[in-house]
Every structure is written in C-alpha cells, then in structure tokens.
Write an enzyme that holds these catalytic residues in place. Sequence first.
Site, short mmCIF file in Angstrom:
data_model
loop_
_atom_site.label_atom_id
_atom_site.label_comp_id
_atom_site.label_asym_id
_atom_site.label_seq_id
_atom_site.Cartn_x
_atom_site.Cartn_y
_atom_site.Cartn_z
CG PHE A 283 -1.85 -1.22 1.19
CD1 PHE A 283 -2.81 -1.38 0.20
CD2 PHE A 283 -1.73 -2.21 2.16
CE1 PHE A 283 -3.63 -2.51 0.17
CE2 PHE A 283 -2.54 -3.32 2.14
CZ PHE A 283 -3.50 -3.47 1.14
CB CYS A 284 4.19 1.87 -0.95
SG CYS A 284 5.48 3.10 -1.20
N GLY A 285 2.78 4.37 -2.39
CA GLY A 285 2.64 5.08 -3.66
C GLY A 285 3.53 4.50 -4.76
CB THR B 157 2.29 -0.52 -4.59
OG1 THR B 157 2.59 -0.35 -3.19
CG2 THR B 157 1.83 -1.94 -4.82
#
Length: 183
Positions: free
Chosen positions: A60-62, A64
């Site tokens: 859930f990272c920018g 990803t």
Amino acid sequence: MLRFSLLLIVTLSAWVNGAQAAECPQLLQGELQKLRSQERIDLCATFAGKPLVVVNTASFCGFTPQFKGLEALYQRYKDQGLQVLGVPSDDFRQEADSSEETAKVCYVNYGVTFPMSETQRVSGANAVPLFKELAAQSQAPRWNFSKYVVDAQGKVVASFPSSVTPDDPALLAAVEQAIASQR
C-alpha cells in the site's frame, strides 16, 4: 566397519557443507520464507553466481505500481541470468496485514512471477541478514521499493532509492553491469 563408514559420511558431509558455505557470498548466506508457501528460499542455492535485483516492497505504498516495472525488468533480462527478489516489509507501515493480501497484490494485481518472500524486517537492528549485508555494502533502505543491484559474486554494484523506476537508464546500466559479471 559400519562405524567407520558412518564417520566418513558425516566427515565428508561436513566438509562439503563447509566448502559450499565458503563459496557462498556473505550476502546470500541464509534463507527466507517464500510468500504464501511452506517452502523456503535458500538464497545461496537460488541466487549465487547470478546477477540479482533485491527490492523491499509494500502493498500500500505510492510506489507499489513499480511491481509492473520490476516484472518487466525480470522478463527482459531473465534469459541473461538476472534474478529479482521481492521482500515485503512493514518497516514503513505500508504492508498488508496478511500474507494472503500481500500475495494478491503481487501475483494477482501485478502479475509478479519472480520470487517473493514473506514479510521481513529490512532496516534497523532487527533487519534480516540479507538486508544487514545490503546496508553494509551500500545503505539501508530509507523507504519502500529501494533497489539493490548485486553482481554474480554477491557484491552490491549499485543501490537506488524508491523514486528510481525499474526502467531508469541508470538502473538498467547497473543491471547490465551485473549481468556482465557472470561471464
């Protein structure tokens, strides 16, 4: 005679295992649990003598969406020996709570085919040995999707921050340098 044979087998086995450990670079000494599997990834058996890109990931990272680029990188160079290893981590509080959810993001959402481990610690005193050695040879990850390019001898030839995409010319040049190291 049986005791002698058993002693000889045990001695030879210890010698072979010791020789194999001596040939395995420090970076690759160890195992990681494979994502959503009972199997373990023996880092030395799987990656020794091969160029490798190691990436700490998060679901859930920018960054990803870089999974897509990492898979493209792997597909582009795998026939030349390149391996990619994804290591999910919640060190920066952006990994899924369950292996099932992590696997869905990697395998279903992004079609990842390169090896992925279970969630691991990648920074600080409790980092897994692989990431302690990566940090010793370069620097510890400062965020998700830090990339380490490792040559066939187990040495980091370059490391890249999260913002560097898998198709960045500098990363591609480092990958090609690592591929050349196996010849």
